[in-house]
Design a protein around this motif. Structure first.
Motif, short mmCIF file in Angstrom:
data_model
loop_
_atom_site.label_atom_id
_atom_site.label_comp_id
_atom_site.label_asym_id
_atom_site.label_seq_id
_atom_site.Cartn_x
_atom_site.Cartn_y
_atom_site.Cartn_z
N ALA A 190 87.16 -6.19 52.41
CA ALA A 190 87.12 -7.50 53.10
C ALA A 190 85.86 -7.65 53.94
O ALA A 190 85.08 -6.71 54.12
CB ALA A 190 88.37 -7.65 53.97
N ASP A 191 85.69 -8.86 54.47
CA ASP A 191 84.53 -9.20 55.28
C ASP A 191 84.75 -8.69 56.72
O ASP A 191 85.72 -9.08 57.37
CB ASP A 191 84.38 -10.74 55.28
CG ASP A 191 83.21 -11.22 56.11
OD1 ASP A 191 82.54 -10.38 56.76
OD2 ASP A 191 82.97 -12.44 56.12
N ARG A 216 91.89 -4.35 52.54
CA ARG A 216 90.91 -4.71 53.57
C ARG A 216 89.63 -3.88 53.50
O ARG A 216 88.63 -4.22 54.13
CB ARG A 216 91.52 -4.56 54.97
CG ARG A 216 92.57 -5.59 55.30
CD ARG A 216 92.01 -7.01 55.30
NE ARG A 216 92.91 -7.94 55.93
CZ ARG A 216 93.91 -8.56 55.32
NH1 ARG A 216 94.13 -8.35 54.03
NH2 ARG A 216 94.70 -9.39 55.98
N SER A 275 86.01 -4.18 59.67
CA SER A 275 84.97 -3.92 60.68
C SER A 275 84.97 -2.44 61.07
O SER A 275 83.91 -1.86 61.32
CB SER A 275 85.15 -4.82 61.92
OG SER A 275 86.20 -4.36 62.74
N GLU A 333 83.49 -9.60 59.29
CA GLU A 333 83.50 -10.72 60.26
C GLU A 333 84.90 -11.28 60.46
O GLU A 333 85.20 -11.85 61.50
CB GLU A 333 82.59 -11.85 59.76
CG GLU A 333 81.11 -11.50 59.71
CD GLU A 333 80.52 -11.30 61.11
OE1 GLU A 333 80.90 -12.06 62.02
OE2 GLU A 333 79.70 -10.38 61.27
N THR A 334 85.75 -11.13 59.43
CA THR A 334 87.09 -11.75 59.52
C THR A 334 88.22 -10.73 59.50
O THR A 334 89.38 -11.10 59.67
CB THR A 334 87.31 -12.72 58.34
OG1 THR A 334 87.12 -12.01 57.11
CG2 THR A 334 86.34 -13.90 58.40
N SER A 335 87.91 -9.44 59.29
CA SER A 335 88.96 -8.42 59.22
C SER A 335 88.63 -7.26 60.16
O SER A 335 87.55 -6.66 60.07
CB SER A 335 89.08 -7.90 57.78
OG SER A 335 89.68 -6.61 57.77
N TYR A 336 89.57 -6.95 61.08
CA TYR A 336 89.38 -5.83 62.01
C TYR A 336 89.27 -4.51 61.24
O TYR A 336 88.43 -3.67 61.56
CB TYR A 336 90.55 -5.79 63.00
CG TYR A 336 90.50 -4.59 63.91
CD1 TYR A 336 89.50 -4.46 64.87
CD2 TYR A 336 91.45 -3.56 63.81
CE1 TYR A 336 89.45 -3.35 65.71
CE2 TYR A 336 91.40 -2.45 64.64
CZ TYR A 336 90.40 -2.36 65.60
OH TYR A 336 90.34 -1.25 66.42
#
Ligand SMILES: N=c1c2ncn([C@@H]3O[C@H](COP(=O)(O)OP(=O)(O)OP(=O)(O)O)[C@@H](O)[C@H]3O)c2ncn1[C@@H]1O[C@H](COP(=O)(O)O)[C@@H](O)[C@H]1O
Length: 109
Positions: free
Chosen positions: A18-19, A15, A27, A21-24
């Motif tokens: 990862a993006d 992750r 983020s 926007e789609t991964s907590y």
């Protein structure tokens, strides 16, 4: 038991890329170490409040839930620093057969 921690560690590593926007988890990384530490502190407080309630009420569901949040965010912190659950488990293993009081005394010498 630690298989779950190992599997979660692998997901956390993936992750990082990862993006947000789609991964907590992504983020959290995008916001930086201070945000991750803020979440660890927040979950720590929520865990100890749940433990106080659990002792009074005998109801332990919330303390399990909050401890899971605390472990999860601690693992994100470890992952951020290039560490994983095995580093902590090895340290706990090293402490087997060593009383906490003996260990404290050895540090004070
Ligand atoms: N185990 C967890 C996990 N535990 C808790 N959380 C999240 O941690 C957050 C807890 O924060 P709070 O309770 O303070 O809620 P919040 O108000 O949404 O948080 P803030 O807005 O204040 O940051 C919630 O968003 C939970 O969903 C988790 N998020 C992810 N995982 C694991 O991580 C994997 C990857 O997740 P993603 O990165 O989202 O794909 C998942 O498949 C899970 O296995």
């Amino acid at each position: 038991m630690s298989d779950v921690l190992e599997r979660l560690a692998q997901v956390l590593e993936a992750r990082k890329e990862a993006d947000p926007e789609t991964s907590y988890v992504a983020s959290l990384h995008a916001k930086g170490l201070n945000k991750i530490l803020e979440k660890v502190g927040e979950e720590c407080t929520e865990t100890l409040l749940a433990a106080k309630d659990a002792e009074l009420s005998g109801e332990t569901r919330d303390v399990i839930y909050e401890t899971a949040d605390l472990w999860f965010h601690s693992m994100v912190m470890l992952s951020r620093l290039g560490l994983g659950p095995n580093d902590v488990i090895e340290e706990l293993g090293r402490r087997f057969d060593l009383s906490g009081l003996e260990e404290k005394a050895s540090r004070e010498q």
